[in-house]
Design an enzyme around this catalytic site. Structure first.
Site, short mmCIF file in Angstrom:
data_model
loop_
_atom_site.label_atom_id
_atom_site.label_comp_id
_atom_site.label_asym_id
_atom_site.label_seq_id
_atom_site.Cartn_x
_atom_site.Cartn_y
_atom_site.Cartn_z
N ASP A 89 0.86 -1.19 0.00
CA ASP A 89 0.00 0.00 0.00
C ASP A 89 0.89 1.24 0.00
OD1 ASP A 89 -2.19 1.62 0.04
OD2 ASP A 89 -2.96 0.97 1.96
N ASP A 93 1.74 7.33 5.07
CA ASP A 93 0.33 7.71 5.11
C ASP A 93 -0.04 8.38 6.42
OD1 ASP A 93 0.09 6.53 2.65
OD2 ASP A 93 -1.53 5.17 3.21
N ARG A 142 0.63 9.38 -5.92
CA ARG A 142 0.59 9.81 -4.52
C ARG A 142 1.98 10.21 -4.01
NH1 ARG A 142 -3.75 5.68 -1.54
NH2 ARG A 142 -5.38 5.86 -3.12
#
Length: 421
Positions: A89, A93, A142
């Site tokens: 992932d 984050d 991202r």
């Protein structure tokens, strides 16, 4: 802490520092939750998966969520070996009310997702993040994805970005200064949503960057990126020229680089441990860590609890909520068990940035872990253990709650003092 994750939960003032050149977490992520004042430096974290074995953080190399404040991640290497289809992932984050985070002199590479600030278009409680002198390499998207917050991105090197780069969405505002974008696609804009974000661009270099045509769910900033907002930065900083960013970043970013930094001259500097940098004259000096302040000494100013209201989750026989705001150390409040909460409240919004929890005589040291919560929003302002002075970023609220989540006996809080500074 479980076997598959380093977890910093409901704790403050923790540093994880890699000593020497071999500090590596292989398939083990770092998860920060309801925590503040955390430093992670000179470590490598790699191949953390959200599926397969072992698993950690939903697949994040470093994941932050739920009332996290003041995190500095510096000179780290965060890497994967594939994208979501291979079980990985994000590398970095933050979500659910995470604020005041800096990522500096780090490498993020070989991953589908570099990282995000905000888990969905409705999770806009995150922000005030700074990314500088980092290398993003071989990343799909991202770098990062920013939802609803404010971010400052300067002197980063972005190379081999396949799908999209700095993705400002859902009202986010990004200031993007003197970065070097190379061999990449759609490095600035709003992508995969119709909820626009904004950017201020200054002094960036775009070297072999391609841009998509605008569409319903894509608003690339290029091919001639222009600012569509203005973002004020509340701290001083010195920029390296964009054209020397690849060289500076290659010599300074990542673990095992000797913590080298740049002073804006395009020449990496070796840190001198005997000569720390001068503090910002607007910053008060840090206390000597070997000589902590006396927890009975309140912050400066007026105790705003005097004349305010109070309530709580429960009260033991013979105790009262009002006892914590009467200025009398001989009276106190206790919960009916070893845990509970006590609140100070005002009739109108009041700005505070510190509280002082004073235990009654004979009960000192009873309080274990705690959280300070903005009752109106549920935001965790601080967390830690032990009574005393607790500082946090200034916040305007009508009710502040001190939640005791563990104790060695029945707590007795004599005074819950609140201060503007």
């Amino acid at each position: 802490t479980a076997e598959d994750v380093i977890e910093l939960k409901q704790i403050s003032n923790v540093s994880i520092i890699g000593v020497g050149s071999g500090a590596t977490f292989d398939q083990i992520g770092i998860h920060i939750r309801e925590a503040s004042n955390i430093i992670i430096q000179n470590v490598t974290i790699r191949n953390v998966k959200k599926s397969g074995s072992p698993t950690s953080n939903g697949g994040d190399a470093i994941g932050m969520e739920s009332g996290v404040r003041n995190v500095w991640v510096d000179h780290t290497t965060l890497e994967a070996s594939g994208g979501e289809s291979e079980g990985y992932d994000g590398l970095f984050d933050m979500k659910n009310n995470t604020q005041y985070v800096t990522l500096s002199y780090s490498i993020l590479r070989n991953s589908g997702r570099g990282g995000l600030i905000g888990s969905s278009e409705s999770d806009t409680s995150n922000g005030y993040v700074t990314y500088h002198h980092n290398l993003y390499q071989n990343i799909d998207s991202r770098t990062p994805l920013l939802r609803g917050g404010v971010g400052h991105f300067y002197n980063n090197h972005y190379v081999d970005i396949h799908e999209s780069g700095i993705n400002s969405r859902a009202g986010a505002r990004a200031r993007i200064d003197n970065n070097y974008f190379q061999d990449a696609k759609d490095v600035i804009g709003t992508f995969y949503t119709d909820q626009a974000g904004y950017w201020q661009v200054n002094g960036n270099v775009f070297d072999n960057v391609t841009w998509s045509e605008p569409g319903d769910d894509a608003n690339p900033a290029g091919p001639n990126p222009q600012s569509n907002t203005s973002v004020s930065i509340p701290y001083s900083y010195t920029l390296d020229a964009a054209n020397c960013v690849p060289s500076v970043v290659s010599q300074t970013a990542g673990a095992n680089k000797g913590l080298r930094v740049s002073d804006g001259s395009c020449t990496p500097q070796n840190p001198d441990p005997t000569d720390p940098p001068d503090p910002d004259p607007t910053d008060p000096p840090d206390p000597d860590p070997t000589d902590p302040p006396d927890p009975t000494d309140p912050p400066s100013g007026t105790n705003l609890s005097l004349g305010a209201g109070s309530d709580g989750s429960s009260k033991a026989d013979g105790t009262s909520y009002g006892n914590v705001r009467d200025g009398d150390m001989s009276t106190y409040w206790s919960p009916t068990g070893s845990t509970g909460s006590i609140s100070i409240k005002w009739g109108s919004a009041t700005t505070i940035s510190a509280i002082n929890i004073r235990e009654a005589a004979g009960s000192e040291g009873t309080i274990g872990s705690w959280r300070v919560v903005n009752h109106g929003t549920g935001a965790v302002l601080a967390s830690g253990s032990g009574a005393g002075v607790i500082n946090f970023s200034p916040v305007s609220l009508t009710k502040v709650t001190f939640q005791i989540t563990s104790a060695s006996g029945t707590p007795r809080v004599a005074e819950f003092e609140t201060y503007a500074s």
